[in-house]
Design a protein around this motif. Sequence first.
Motif, short mmCIF file in Angstrom:
data_model
loop_
_atom_site.label_atom_id
_atom_site.label_comp_id
_atom_site.label_asym_id
_atom_site.label_seq_id
_atom_site.Cartn_x
_atom_site.Cartn_y
_atom_site.Cartn_z
N GLU A 64 0.83 -1.21 0.00
CA GLU A 64 0.00 0.00 0.00
C GLU A 64 0.86 1.26 0.00
OE1 GLU A 64 -2.99 2.36 2.99
OE2 GLU A 64 -3.03 0.16 3.03
N ALA A 65 1.92 1.28 0.83
CA ALA A 65 2.80 2.45 0.88
C ALA A 65 3.47 2.69 -0.46
CB ALA A 65 3.85 2.27 1.98
N VAL A 66 3.87 1.63 -1.13
CA VAL A 66 4.49 1.75 -2.45
C VAL A 66 3.46 2.24 -3.48
CG1 VAL A 66 5.53 0.41 -4.33
CG2 VAL A 66 6.32 0.08 -1.99
N ASN A 67 2.24 1.71 -3.40
CA ASN A 67 1.18 2.12 -4.33
C ASN A 67 0.84 3.60 -4.21
OD1 ASN A 67 0.68 -0.26 -5.68
ND2 ASN A 67 -0.87 -0.93 -4.23
N GLU A 68 0.89 4.12 -3.01
CA GLU A 68 0.45 5.49 -2.78
C GLU A 68 1.58 6.50 -2.84
OE1 GLU A 68 -2.01 5.85 0.66
OE2 GLU A 68 -3.36 4.27 -0.01
#
Length: 158
Positions: A64-68
């Motif tokens: 999620e952190a990478v996606n955002e």
Amino acid sequence: MNPDECMLAGLVHDLGAFYMIYRAAQYAELRMRPDTVSHLVAQWHESVGSSVLNSLRMPAAIVEAVNELDEKRPIPITLENMNDVVYVANLLAGDGGELVQPERSGNVNSALDAYRTLSADIRAQIMEMRTVYDSYGACERDGALSSSATLSDSPIPG
């Protein structure tokens, strides 16, 4: 927040870009068109990175952190989750070389200055880690550590 997971998320945040560049290098026609590759990487690195991270069974919070990371948003004043930590760390690392320039609202310099006040503490911790690493290397060179050494045998302060 788990600091180790935050660090790992920072380390793998552009894994999709690396994977795409690796794959593109296998095709002569793409090697001859670096602008096309750059465009494709900028457009697709997040979703490709998510697929790679999911296939590696990385924790959902890291994915999620990478996606955002490249989503347009204001700079957070308080780091509330891993997404914020990775985003701000990426900005502090010098986001001029990033694949996608996020549009920012508010005064970027004043928000980042709040985090830059930590730089003296960060430098001190880096120097401490280098000292520990150097002493660990010296012990290993001197034969003080065997292959069966454990972390409790290392000179890393507890």
